[in-house]
Design an enzyme around this catalytic site. Sequence first.
Site, mmCIF file in Angstrom:
data_model
loop_
_atom_site.group_PDB
_atom_site.id
_atom_site.type_symbol
_atom_site.label_atom_id
_atom_site.label_comp_id
_atom_site.label_asym_id
_atom_site.label_seq_id
_atom_site.Cartn_x
_atom_site.Cartn_y
_atom_site.Cartn_z
ATOM 1 N N HIS B 67 -58.344 -23.044 -13.696
ATOM 2 C CA HIS B 67 -59.216 -23.911 -14.486
ATOM 3 C C HIS B 67 -60.668 -23.802 -14.014
ATOM 4 C CE1 HIS B 67 -61.193 -27.922 -14.876
ATOM 5 N NE2 HIS B 67 -60.829 -27.766 -16.138
ATOM 6 N N GLU B 70 -62.138 -20.694 -15.363
ATOM 7 C CA GLU B 70 -62.480 -20.884 -16.785
ATOM 8 C C GLU B 70 -63.875 -21.514 -16.911
ATOM 9 O OE1 GLU B 70 -62.621 -24.376 -19.285
ATOM 10 O OE2 GLU B 70 -60.447 -24.240 -18.921
ATOM 11 N N HIS B 71 -64.136 -22.574 -16.130
ATOM 12 C CA HIS B 71 -65.463 -23.201 -16.171
ATOM 13 C C HIS B 71 -66.554 -22.195 -15.810
ATOM 14 C CE1 HIS B 71 -65.287 -27.820 -16.174
ATOM 15 N NE2 HIS B 71 -64.103 -27.416 -16.579
ATOM 16 N N GLU B 142 -64.076 -34.532 -13.607
ATOM 17 C CA GLU B 142 -63.036 -34.284 -14.617
ATOM 18 C C GLU B 142 -61.670 -34.724 -14.065
ATOM 19 O OE1 GLU B 142 -62.838 -30.223 -15.946
ATOM 20 O OE2 GLU B 142 -61.327 -30.673 -17.487
#
Lengths: 420, 433
Positions: B67, B70-71, B142
């Site tokens: 993840h 991905e960012h 997040e």
Amino acid sequence: MSIQLTEGVQLHLLPTNKYKTIQITLKFKAPLKKETITQRTMIANLLEISSKRYPTQTAFRSELSELFGASFGTAVSRKGNQHILTVSLNIVNEKYLTMGNGITEKAVQFLEEVLFHPNVEEQHFDQTTFKREKEKLRDDYDGLYDDKQTYASLALQALLFEDSSQKVPSIGTAEDLEKITSSSLYQYYQSMIQDDEVDIYVMGDVEQDEIVAYFKNFSFNARQIAPRSPFYQTTSTSELREKTEEQEVTQAKLNLGYTTSVFYHGEDYYAGQVFNGLFGGFPHSKLFMNVREKESLAYYAASSLDTFRGVMVVQTGIDGKESEKVKAIVAEQLYDMQAGDFTETAFLQTKNMLKNQLIQSEDNPGSVIERIYANQLALGKTVSLQEWIEGIEMVTREQVIEVAKKVKLKGIFFLSGGVK
Amino acid sequence: MEKIVYAQLDETVYTEVLPNGLTVTLLPKNGFHKTYGLFTTKYGSIDNTFVPLGKSEKISVPDGIAHFLEHKMFEKEDGDVFQKFGRMGAAANAFTSFTQTSYLFSSTNQVKENLGTLLDFVQEPYFTEETVNKEKGIIAQEIQMYDDEPDWRLFFGLLGNLYPKHPLHIDIAGTVESIMEITPELLYTCYKTFYHPSNMNLFVVGKLDPDDLMTFIRQNQAAKTFEEAEAIERFFPEETVTDIRPFHAISMPVNRPKSIVGIKGAEPAPQGKEAMIHKTKMDILLRLLFGPTSSNYLRLYDQGILDDSFSYDYELERSFNFVAVSSDTKDPERFSETIKAILLSAKDSPELTEKNLMLIKKRMIGQHLQSLNSLEFIANQYSQQTYGEATLFDLVPIIEAITLEDILYMADQFMHEERLSAFHILSKGEKKE
């Protein structure tokens, strides 16, 4: 094509062969009053699960299953000075089904059954169903506390508005729920069916004459619709309203509310869209770039407009101890917008993004209907996509600056994670 | 380029595997204004132990790194990729799941330029110490946002019970602690291993010309060089039924308690088209037991044990499969006990009749056809590649062929008490208005 079925009841046909479905949406509109919001929510919930002919959820949902899994739902919403009860039914177009002959007609008959033959006896809604739905709605109100983003939004709304009908959630309140009985609710249902302004939308690849004939069987009576501004004008105050609450949460929520001059298709509408896009509506916006990308203070920091009430809301999820810093950064971004401190690139990019968003919404039957209905509410006519795009294109930097200058901070709600 | 026509659905799909191993699928829908492109790698949060490309020893990487990667793909030496899409009026985004990472754009014009941007930004990594450290604060927020979301916590509570060793139980974004260990070097290692074109697929749907677009994609890919592909070796901890924790509960600041019940499937689950058939059988079984036309649903709704937050699902993906049934409820204990009893006696359930099966098949086919209105839905489903050659356009005949015997067999095979678990979220403190 639009046809008046009777005075105050319009049928709008939106032919297209783009989809494999037929979308039918009915909108019941009434003036917003605090006392009736909760009643309307109860009616929406009851109509969603039962009728005279299909009194249990099993019977009700079996009929929808027979219509090849037709999606049926009801919802309530507030648009400015109005409360809207929406009933929608989505079915597969018969063309794509091997055994689906006649389901369009049956689907419209189902709607007639649901709307005109609720599960009622002796002037009241069926007691057992009513009692259970009342309990369920009470639970729903309790549950609003559980999602902290929702909770913070509602708390800011209560802070921002003066009128009780604007302060409360669009689904009503537990307090008003307690006053409702199965017979008082039936009385209200009757006045809703008789007096609400009704708009019906049918979108898909259909025979228009057939659809009109089906809807002519609905026993809508004629109704007088008094002209009324759809917009709610909030007052701007010199004094900032602030409220802080502590809960055992990990992430704090800082929400800010502003008054604006931006109303749906009003004078500042297009410039307001560009302003919001630049300020906090997109990943290239000032809020995203500064609160998130530059300072790493938040995962989300965004602004949105309510153009039927003329307000803007900024939502952020942050570390509680950074709240003063985040407030200062948000204030600085607004100040920069007012000073015209935004690049030509960002300005043009915002316009492109808005146009792209608008054209893309044409690919979803639900959003097309929502847009046409909002046009109908505000203007009494449809604004073409082309007109809309031109409106965005014509916006100047000066207009954006002028809109920014009219944006005034009115309320701040802070849900701090202080307790943990 | 292979052309597949689905006449009944009025859809035509074009597909090709490029020399570098990338699978490309195009679905023209020219009545639509938009074009939606989805570029996916079979790399998700569970892939945290593997042999890096070109190496022979396996390594374990910090939780949440897929993840995080991905960012960080969006930030380049010359700025942010969002801006590049934005200048062409396109919206972009990405998401990471347990088993895949997808990057997407949607636009209404300049399709080739936008598609080129999508391919190029995902295939040109740029990670530095500074940009990596800056992201840690954002992702920490997040993670903390999800920490406060009761439904998310409920779902992961169940996964923690069912998969105490398997990385499935770890939040997709990792933990605030684990992401602090992420470095540019580790990101490059993961990138090289999992972003090889042979581990990826590209799906484009909407307004497009298939010949023209495929030529453009071939040229874009031919201009880039990649290391020799190797089969990726992933490792998951061994788990037995004795590892399953039958029950756990936590408290949160909520007014409405929540309950979830799950059953972990036996390994190995079927592969390819068989997996799609298997999944569909379970979907039908769950609808028979718990769907809106079942008498179970009506009874439990009327008793106030569940409400319209009630949901049931069968998840079947690479290395895991489980059933989950959940609701907000005033009485979590009663909810979970009732659901357990229904699941464990499923094969004898009076709901499993020919008549009910017919009704549910009709409903499923209709709902499936409705979902095909959404380009995003089509693209997301197609890109998951959980079912080998089988795609969502094969679903209708699969549904039609399923018999009551299939459902009874499924009920008998799957529902075992030792594989079952429940998790509750209770209200902490006084009720709040």
